[in-house]
Enzyme design. Structure first.
Site, PDB file in Angstrom:
ATOM      1  N   GLY A   1     -46.091 -23.932  46.887  1.00 12.44           N
ATOM      2  CA  GLY A   1     -45.775 -25.195  47.533  1.00 12.44           C
ATOM      3  C   GLY A   1     -44.647 -24.975  48.518  1.00 12.44           C
TER       4      GLY A   1
ATOM      5  N   GLN B   1     -37.394 -27.378  53.632  1.00 16.13           N
ATOM      6  CA  GLN B   1     -37.153 -25.951  53.383  1.00 16.13           C
ATOM      7  C   GLN B   1     -37.264 -25.103  54.648  1.00 16.13           C
ATOM      8  OE1 GLN B   1     -39.992 -25.881  49.786  1.00 16.13           O
ATOM      9  NE2 GLN B   1     -38.431 -24.388  49.222  1.00 16.13           N
TER      10      GLN B   1
ATOM     11  N   CYS C   1     -38.041 -21.317  43.139  1.00 17.77           N
ATOM     12  CA  CYS C   1     -38.013 -22.037  44.409  1.00 17.77           C
ATOM     13  C   CYS C   1     -37.763 -21.032  45.524  1.00 17.77           C
ATOM     14  CB  CYS C   1     -36.914 -23.096  44.393  1.00 17.77           C
ATOM     15  SG  CYS C   1     -36.833 -24.061  45.924  1.00 17.77           S
ATOM     16  N   LEU C   2     -38.515 -21.165  46.596  1.00 15.31           N
ATOM     17  CA  LEU C   2     -38.369 -20.237  47.713  1.00 15.31           C
ATOM     18  C   LEU C   2     -36.988 -20.364  48.371  1.00 15.31           C
ATOM     19  CD1 LEU C   2     -41.942 -20.621  49.246  1.00 15.31           C
ATOM     20  CD2 LEU C   2     -41.063 -18.681  47.924  1.00 15.31           C
TER      21      LEU C   2
ATOM     22  N   HIS D   1     -41.677 -31.075  42.010  1.00 16.65           N
ATOM     23  CA  HIS D   1     -40.718 -30.152  42.645  1.00 16.65           C
ATOM     24  C   HIS D   1     -40.682 -30.383  44.164  1.00 16.65           C
ATOM     25  CE1 HIS D   1     -39.048 -25.838  42.955  1.00 16.65           C
ATOM     26  NE2 HIS D   1     -39.371 -26.131  44.205  1.00 16.65           N
ATOM     27  N   GLU D   2     -41.866 -30.537  44.762  1.00 21.84           N
ATOM     28  CA  GLU D   2     -41.917 -30.712  46.230  1.00 21.84           C
ATOM     29  C   GLU D   2     -41.391 -32.083  46.651  1.00 21.84           C
ATOM     30  OE1 GLU D   2     -42.183 -28.090  47.600  1.00 21.84           O
ATOM     31  OE2 GLU D   2     -43.317 -26.902  46.173  1.00 21.84           O
TER      32      GLU D   2
ATOM     33  N   HIS E   1     -37.745 -32.106  46.790  1.00 21.63           N
ATOM     34  CA  HIS E   1     -37.191 -31.522  48.020  1.00 21.63           C
ATOM     35  C   HIS E   1     -37.043 -32.579  49.117  1.00 21.63           C
ATOM     36  CE1 HIS E   1     -36.729 -27.213  47.484  1.00 21.63           C
ATOM     37  NE2 HIS E   1     -37.953 -27.052  47.004  1.00 21.63           N
TER      38      HIS E   1
HETATM   39  O1  GNR Z   1     -43.647 -20.976  44.542  1.00 19.66           O
HETATM   40  C1  GNR Z   1     -43.191 -21.855  43.804  1.00 19.66           C
HETATM   41  N1  GNR Z   1     -43.487 -21.819  42.471  1.00 19.66           N
HETATM   42  C2  GNR Z   1     -43.239 -22.872  41.611  1.00 19.66           C
HETATM   43  C3  GNR Z   1     -43.357 -22.641  40.238  1.00 19.66           C
HETATM   44  C4  GNR Z   1     -43.146 -23.654  39.333  1.00 19.66           C
HETATM   45  C5  GNR Z   1     -42.809 -24.911  39.783  1.00 19.66           C
HETATM   46  C6  GNR Z   1     -42.666 -25.160  41.141  1.00 19.66           C
HETATM   47  C7  GNR Z   1     -42.882 -24.147  42.045  1.00 19.66           C
HETATM   48  S1  GNR Z   1     -42.743 -24.470  43.749  1.00 19.66           S
HETATM   49  C8  GNR Z   1     -42.299 -22.900  44.353  1.00 19.66           C
HETATM   50  C9  GNR Z   1     -42.272 -22.903  45.874  1.00 19.66           C
HETATM   51  C10 GNR Z   1     -41.185 -23.832  46.351  1.00 19.66           C
HETATM   52  O2  GNR Z   1     -40.012 -23.542  46.377  1.00 19.66           O
HETATM   53  N2  GNR Z   1     -41.553 -25.033  46.720  1.00 19.66           N
HETATM   54  O3  GNR Z   1     -40.650 -25.918  47.109  1.00 19.66           O
HETATM   55 NI    NI Z   2     -38.806 -25.335  46.058  1.00 16.15          NI
END
Ligand code: GNR
Ligand code: NI
Length: 175
Positions: free
Chosen positions: A50, A55, A97-98, A139-140, A143
């Site tokens: 995601g 980001q 998270c990236l 999670h997204e 953000h």
């Molecule tokens: O790549 C991602 N893996 C992930 C694993 C578990 C819960 C959420 C994520 S999202 C993350 C990529 C990212 O930072 N998205 O904002």
């Molecule tokens: Ni993230």
């Protein structure tokens, strides 16, 4: 499909990751499609499942997602996504998270969510998910509100991760 360029991903503590993103409107039409293409290319290249526009430094409510990039690529683009229902039941899952590369922690969230969004044609859509999809959607959308997965942890765990990230990024810089 032509290859879209990839974009640099912002890392914590970049302040842009802490801003609330603004809703996408009709006037954003052209830009959004091109941005979504670049975000998908950036997500797949990272690799991640995601990516949210803040980001890559764009304060827009835009998310791309693909929870099974290897088995069966299904790129999704969510414009102005919002959680319209969530389960009382909670689930814990390890997240990364990236924007906090190399850092992982167990995060507890509602087990299931229903999300309303617009697709790239402007059509209203809903998606309901559990498991990894549910965690990724939440999670997204976090953000877009300037919230990171570490904000769901105790202050102790959060600070441990933030300190380790700073150290890791510094040693990367030194090569
Ligand atoms: O790549 C991602 N893996 C992930 C694993 C578990 C819960 C959420 C994520 S999202 C993350 C990529 C990212 O930072 N998205 O904002
Ligand atoms: Ni993230």
């Amino acid at each position: 499909m032509t290859e879209a360029e990839t974009l640099p991903i912002l890392f914590v503590p970049d302040k842009r990751l802490r801003l609330k993103a603004r809703p996408i409107g009709d006037a954003d039409g052209d830009k959004v499609r091109a941005l979504a293409d670049k975000m998908l290319a950036t997500m797949y290249a990272a690799p991640g499942i995601g990516l949210a526009a803040p980001q890559i430094g764009e304060g827009l409510r835009l998310v791309v997602l693909d929870i099974q990039p290897k088995e069966k690529p299904e790129p999704m683009v969510l414009v102005n996504p919002e959680i319209i229902a969530e389960s009382a039941e909670l689930a814990m899952r390890e997240e990364g998270c990236l924007s906090l590369p190399g850092q992982y922690a167990d995060v507890t969230r509602p087990a299931r969510v229903k999300v309303r969004y617009l697709d790239l044609t402007g059509a209203k859509r809903e998606i309901e998910g559990d498991g990894l999809l549910s965690a990724c959607l939440q999670h997204e959308i976090d953000h877009l509100n300037g919230v990171l997965f570490v904000d769901h942890l105790s202050a102790l765990k959060r600070n441990m991760i933030l300190r380790k990230l700073a150290k890791d990024l510094k040693s990367q810089q030194r090569g």
